[in-house]
Scaffold this active site. Sequence first.
Site: not given
Length: 296
Positions: A142, A167, A248, A251, A274, A283
């Site tokens: 990120r 994150k 992003h 990514r 995640h 995706y």
Amino acid sequence: MPIQVRGLLNYLERQNKAQLTDITNEVIKEYYYNELKQRKNYMRNAGAIGNSHLNKHIQALRKFTEYLRQTGKLPIAMFTISLEKVTEEKLNVLTEEEIRQLYKATEIQQQKKKHNRSAELYEAIQQRDRAMLSVFYGCGLRRNEGYHLNINDININSAILHVIKGKGYKERLVPISNKSLEHITTYLYDGRITLLKSPSPGGVGEAAFFISANNGKRLGGQLMLVKLKQLIQLTGNASMIEKEAGLHTLRHSIATHLLANGMNLEKIKDFLGHSSLESTQIYTHLIENEELKINN
């Protein structure tokens, strides 16, 4: 305290309301509809803030008022602002060929030299920008993770990148591919030394992986985005330019390419950091596009 709540308190201060009792549903609605919903999205340079972002404010303010009520700090009424409707946006990704074009663009970007800088410095910038692509695309970091990356977070011998400030304050270990490792190593041991203005212990840029060519300090996230935009323009690829790609996007692109190449969804989830598989599943609908597939 969440930034969304701080925004409300800042609004109250500007209204000369500094008491806890000044927080009412009416004031919150006024703040939400008259300020938040009218605020421009400067990051995207387009209209107002998106509904997904507004919903984060709603959820934070709702929890804040619940806390005040349940702890007895303020007898505030139930929160009444409903969540905004969010329409699913098309995921923006680059093709494998477009990624190759970005790497190629780092080789031509310094042809127009400015400020009489040395050829060594321009080569160092090229090496840094290839490492930047390798971190954000090759390792799927990120923007904030890449910004906080330090030299000690990269283990060249084991080809592992340690994300410390992920994150939600989550850490993870990311494998580095052979090609990405080559670019990262070249920059780390050659280009970065040239860019670093304070090589002695305790220097301003001592720990930072990405270094600015102007002052030797940590390269900012916004400046990395600017560099990416410059590379996109240098490709001359009109299709890629229209995508308005950001860090992003790189990514998103590696995640899509890995999935198209047969990597297990659970492994991609861990690779990206995640918290749930649901976030990774966005995706899956893109792998039918043949031009996104990786050629072995």
